[in-house]
Design a protein around this motif. Structure first.
Motif, mmCIF file in Angstrom:
data_model
loop_
_atom_site.group_PDB
_atom_site.id
_atom_site.type_symbol
_atom_site.label_atom_id
_atom_site.label_comp_id
_atom_site.label_asym_id
_atom_site.label_seq_id
_atom_site.Cartn_x
_atom_site.Cartn_y
_atom_site.Cartn_z
ATOM 1 N N SER A 72 1.181 -1.491 0.391
ATOM 2 C CA SER A 72 0.586 0.020 0.002
ATOM 3 C C SER A 72 0.767 1.579 0.138
ATOM 4 C CB SER A 72 -1.048 0.041 1.066
ATOM 5 O OG SER A 72 -0.407 -0.572 2.222
ATOM 6 N N SER A 95 -9.321 1.377 0.101
ATOM 7 C CA SER A 95 -9.262 0.346 -0.455
ATOM 8 C C SER A 95 -10.527 0.337 -1.229
ATOM 9 C CB SER A 95 -9.952 -0.698 1.138
ATOM 10 O OG SER A 95 -10.511 -0.466 1.278
ATOM 11 N N HIS A 101 -11.645 -7.472 -1.021
ATOM 12 C CA HIS A 101 -11.925 -6.787 0.420
ATOM 13 C C HIS A 101 -9.839 -6.405 0.741
ATOM 14 C CE1 HIS A 101 -15.010 -6.078 2.137
ATOM 15 N NE2 HIS A 101 -15.809 -6.719 2.033
ATOM 16 N N TYR A 104 -6.930 -3.092 -3.175
ATOM 17 C CA TYR A 104 -6.251 -1.038 -2.560
ATOM 18 C C TYR A 104 -5.330 -0.470 -3.727
ATOM 19 C CZ TYR A 104 -4.219 2.684 0.387
ATOM 20 O OH TYR A 104 -4.376 3.620 1.511
ATOM 21 N N SER A 124 -6.067 -7.916 3.821
ATOM 22 C CA SER A 124 -6.686 -6.695 4.331
ATOM 23 C C SER A 124 -5.856 -5.900 5.629
ATOM 24 C CB SER A 124 -8.534 -7.463 5.410
ATOM 25 O OG SER A 124 -8.785 -8.410 4.379
ATOM 26 N N LEU A 127 -4.915 -2.671 4.572
ATOM 27 C CA LEU A 127 -6.033 -2.032 3.421
ATOM 28 C C LEU A 127 -5.891 -0.227 4.250
ATOM 29 C CD1 LEU A 127 -8.495 -3.821 3.084
ATOM 30 C CD2 LEU A 127 -7.316 -3.166 1.362
#
Length: 133
Positions: A72, A95, A101, A104, A124, A127
């Motif tokens: 990310s 996200s 889910h 990103y 997850s 995110l």
């Protein structure tokens, strides 16, 4: 499915080369071949074949490309660099639960309206924004 390369058509080789060179750096893509006389520049990971070609053409605009990001943080670096290089915001980093889910991404538009997205498909926990962590 693996792709050998993708071509983005742009209206101004010089301006687009500078934009893509800055914008793609956080994703590990660098200039591998530059043919100014032919108005084209090829990007890819250092030491590997080119994978993204930027070519001046009357066909400029309308392309959508999503490139993989390591994490990310790379999505945020891509976005910030692209905006600083003159790109327009299409979708800020975040996200995308409508996709997954674990998806990103951030998306910008180049000078011709081509859509360039950096996407990270990770856990997850990735995110949240690095600034929020």
């Amino acid at each position: 499915m693996d792709n050998d390369h993708l071509t983005v058509f742009v209206s101004d080789y010089s301006a687009s080369k500078a934009f893509y060179e800055e914008t793609l750096a956080p994703l590990g893509l660098v200039v591998l071949l530059d043919w100014p006389d032919a108005r084209r520049v090829y990007f890819g990971p250092a030491g590997k074949p080119s994978s993204l070609w930027v070519v001046e053409s009357d066909l400029a605009g309308g392309t959508q490309i999503a490139l993989s990001a390591e994490d990310s943080g790379a999505v945020h670096a891509f976005f910030g660099t692209a905006i600083a290089a003159g790109g327009r915001i299409d979708r800020e980093p975040g996200s995308r639960p409508d996709s997954s889910h674990e998806y990103y991404s951030a998306r910008v538009l180049d000078f011709d309206g081509n859509s360039l997205e950096a996407a990270y498909r990770g856990e997850s926990t990735a995110l949240s924004s690095p600034a929020a962590a």
